[in-house]
Design an enzyme around this catalytic site. Structure first.
Site, PDB file in Angstrom:
ATOM      1  CB  SER A 115      -0.973  -0.274   1.165  1.00 61.30           C
ATOM      2  OG  SER A 115      -1.991   1.093   0.957  1.00 61.30           O
ATOM      3  CG  HIS A 116       0.641   3.765   3.502  1.00 62.13           C
ATOM      4  ND1 HIS A 116      -0.081   2.756   3.721  1.00 62.13           N
ATOM      5  CD2 HIS A 116       1.457   4.115   4.441  1.00 62.13           C
ATOM      6  CE1 HIS A 116       0.264   2.556   5.112  1.00 62.13           C
ATOM      7  NE2 HIS A 116       1.126   3.348   5.567  1.00 62.13           N
ATOM      8  CG  ASP A 283      -2.753   3.926  -1.411  1.00 62.20           C
ATOM      9  OD1 ASP A 283      -3.498   4.107  -2.202  1.00 62.20           O
ATOM     10  OD2 ASP A 283      -2.761   3.243  -0.220  1.00 62.20           O
ATOM     11  CG  ASP A 285      -3.155  -0.425  -1.732  1.00 61.73           C
ATOM     12  OD1 ASP A 285      -2.925   0.774  -1.416  1.00 61.73           O
ATOM     13  OD2 ASP A 285      -3.939  -1.205  -1.122  1.00 61.73           O
ATOM     14  CG  ASP A 287      -5.855   1.211  -0.320  1.00 62.51           C
ATOM     15  OD1 ASP A 287      -5.251   2.287  -0.204  1.00 62.51           O
ATOM     16  OD2 ASP A 287      -6.373   0.465   0.515  1.00 62.51           O
ATOM     17  NE  ARG A 288      -3.486   4.730   3.124  1.00 65.94           N
ATOM     18  CZ  ARG A 288      -2.791   4.903   4.324  1.00 65.94           C
ATOM     19  NH1 ARG A 288      -2.316   6.282   4.323  1.00 65.94           N
ATOM     20  NH2 ARG A 288      -2.512   4.101   5.010  1.00 65.94           N
ATOM     21  CD  GLU A 369      -9.354   3.148   8.258  1.00 61.59           C
ATOM     22  OE1 GLU A 369      -9.087   2.820   9.201  1.00 61.59           O
ATOM     23  OE2 GLU A 369      -8.923   2.608   7.013  1.00 61.59           O
ATOM     24  CB  SER A 371      -5.147   6.801   7.335  1.00 65.82           C
ATOM     25  OG  SER A 371      -6.307   5.697   6.915  1.00 65.82           O
ATOM     26  CE  LYS A 382      -7.299   2.613   2.739  1.00 65.20           C
ATOM     27  NZ  LYS A 382      -7.013   1.426   3.462  1.00 65.20           N
TER      28      LYS A 382
END
Ligand code: VG1
Ligand code: CO
Length: 552
Positions: A115-116, A283, A285, A287-288, A369, A371, A382
């Site tokens: 991820s991030h 990010d 992957d 999802d953010r 969230e 984040s 997300k």
């Protein structure tokens, strides 16, 4: 051709907030990945085995992704899966993987991502299992996986040539049909059903300018397809759109530190380009989401609240929201919207896996969230690109600027000033000692007055899932004051080096306050609480740091 390879347990394979994350070197060595993948299969195998079942496999394109995918495909075939769906070039964003699992009725999926976290040979790698609902495995499953890693004696694989990840189509690996699929197609079809693409096309045709920073991570192909090809935004709307194994040397975490170029552009500090109408980033992957309006940063907690307040402007949510949820450290801004809408608002521990039951049970439609994660019941992850589309949908209908929408929101609902201070790579013993000392102190603080505020609640957050009754303890230390201000301390569950301490600080100012007060800088508005947090848990003093490593 199936081979059973003897192996031994490897310590430390405990999934954290979102799957198992370790340095690439650790993941790539010996039986590390096979041990974990076999443990997942052992933990989730139905009584009848995996015959007839489909597994989805894809990752964020980081270093080691392609090799790991070959390992997973062989092991899935050897473990009896009938079909494996793999994203072309090994690419599937996390929300797209969730969409693919759901669209194809798959048994589940393995998502290869940290991820991030930074990538490249010296960076991080990760893997997580998502179930048939498309969502990250619940704690009882990750606990079962961890237990399997501790008693594993063998894994199953087979001898076969690597599959060609670049070529769409089906090949056979043992008795398993491996289908290389377009990683964008299912996701794009889903987005078309959720939003009014004609309205979005009209928005861009009218000259609206979006700057989307894919940070050389997985969202590039999705963003090019959606914003530029589908919605007609001009070429160049998507920046850093080519996924690179090392993310171009950057850190694919869309916050004000790592997406500072985008932030500068949106604040009008780029001498070559006027600030666009909307700035967004995602990010590693996908999802953010980071949302920045012209001249105004929208905190993720505020973004969640604004999306909840305006979601009905998108066709998918025109009937209203069933309920909303936020992770405990996320600000209470969305709670106020839920109260105004007369819908329930749930408070869960950090990590998307805790939203799954609420979404499956139809108790909530939207969740998020602090984040920079926001999502809805369209998938069970997300979803960064989805959040940008929902923002675009709202802007297309309202024809107001981001700043106007945010200011109107604060004037109506009040503002939850919010900041998160991260101290990264803290010595693990120091972090543990700080958290223990603080935890021991908390019960005595209840009812006392600290820096002029009365402590209404001081505890270690525990969550009882309202759907299945499962209990998750030790989800963060919190101090809640009777005026709604809060300080929360948590240790990160996604890092791979030392410990990361997060301090979340919040204060509420009612909408009746004057505009100057509502528009203060959060660091100033929260300065007294920041000082109080350091006094209660002296992180700076104990770690010898003058300031947090990241402020969001
Ligand atoms: C962080 C965030 C959390 C998020 C998780 C996974 O976890 O705080 O909100 O769900 O990352 O996001 P932690 O334990 O480090 O605080 V991602 O985009 O890295 O999958
Ligand atoms: Co992510």
């Amino acid at each position: 051709m199936i081979r059973t390879v003897a192996t031994q347990p490897i310590a430390g394979m405990k999934p954290g907030t979102s799957g198992l994350r370790k340095k690439v070197a650790e993941f790539a060595a010996g039986h590390y990945l096979p041990n974990f993948v076999q443990s997942v299969f052992d933990a989730v195998r139905p009584g009848a085995g995996f015959g007839g079942q489909t597994l989805v496999v894809g990752g964020d394109g980081r270093y080691h992704n392609d090799q790991a995918i070959q390992t997973v495909v062989r092991m899935a075939a050897a473990n009896g899966f009938a079909r494996v769906l793999v994203g072309q070039h090994g690419i599937l964003s996390t929300p797209a993987a969730s969409a693919v699992i759901r669209a194809h009725g798959a048994f589940g999926g393995l998502i290869l991502s940290a991820s991030h976290n930074p990538g490249g040979p010296d960076g991080d790698f990760g893997i997580k299992f998502n179930g048939a609902n498309g969502g990250p495995a619940a704690e009882k499953t990750t606990d079962a996986i961890h237990a399997c890693t501790q008693r594993i004696t063998a894994f199953h694989t087979l001898d076969s040539a690597d599959i060609a990840l670049g070529a769409l189509g089906t090949v056979h690996v043992g008795g398993c049909a491996v289908e290389v699929i377009d990683p964008v197609a299912d996701y794009l079809a889903l987005m078309r059903r959720l939003f009014d693409f004609d309205a979005l096309r009209a928005l861009f045709a009218g000259g609206f300018r979006l700057a989307f920073d894919a940070m050389h991570a997985v969202t590039g192909p999705y963003a090019h397809a959606l914003f530029e090809r589908e919605l007609g935004a001009p070429a160049g709307t998507v920046r850093n759109g080519r996924p690179l194994p090392d993310f171009g040397g950057g850190h694919p975490d869309p916050n004000l530190v790592h997406a500072h170029a985008l932030h500068g552009l949106m604040m009008g500090r780029d001498p070559h380009e006027p600030a666009p109408d909307l700035g967004a980033a995602s990010d590693g992957d996908g999802d953010r989401n980071l949302i920045i309006g012209r001249g105004i940063f929208v905190s993720p907690s505020d973004s969640l609240a604004l999306l909840a307040a305006h979601a009905h402007l998108a066709p998918a949510y025109a009937g209203g929201l069933k309920g909303v949820a936020r992770s405990m450290p996320t600000s209470g801004a969305v709670d106020r919207v839920a109260a105004a809408l007369g819908i329930p608002c749930y408070e869960t521990p950090t990590g998307w896996k805790f939203f799954g039951n609420l979404l499956d049970a139809g108790r909530i439609t939207l969740c998020g969230e602090e984040s920079a994660g926001t999502g809805s019941d369209h998938v069970r992850e997300k979803d960064g690109v989805w959040a940008v589309l929902l923002w675009l949908q709202i802007l297309a209908v309202r024809r107001q600027s981001v700043a106007e929408l945010v200011h109107a929101h604060w004037a109506r609902h009040g503002r939850n000033f919010y900041t998160r201070h991260d101290y990264e790579e803290v010595d693990s013993d120091v972090a543990r000692a700080l958290m223990q000392a603080l935890g021991a102190q908390l019960p005595a603080l209840q009812g006392t007055t600290l820096a002029g505020r009365r402590v209404a609640l001081a505890d270690d957050f525990a969550y009882t899932d309202p759907v299945d009754g499962s209990v998750s303890r030790q989800q963060g230390l919190r101090l809640v004051f009777d005026d709604g201000a809060r300080i929360v301390w948590r240790q990160s569950g996604t890092g791979t080096a030392g410990a990361t301490l997060r301090v979340y600080i919040e204060r509420y100012v009612p909408g009746s306050a004057d505009a100057a007060q509502l528009r203060q800088d959060p660091q100033q508005a929260l300065a007294d609480l920041v000082a109080l947090a350091e006094w209660l848990a002296p992180i700076r003093a104990r770690t010898g740091r003058a300031a947090p490593d990241v402020i969001t």
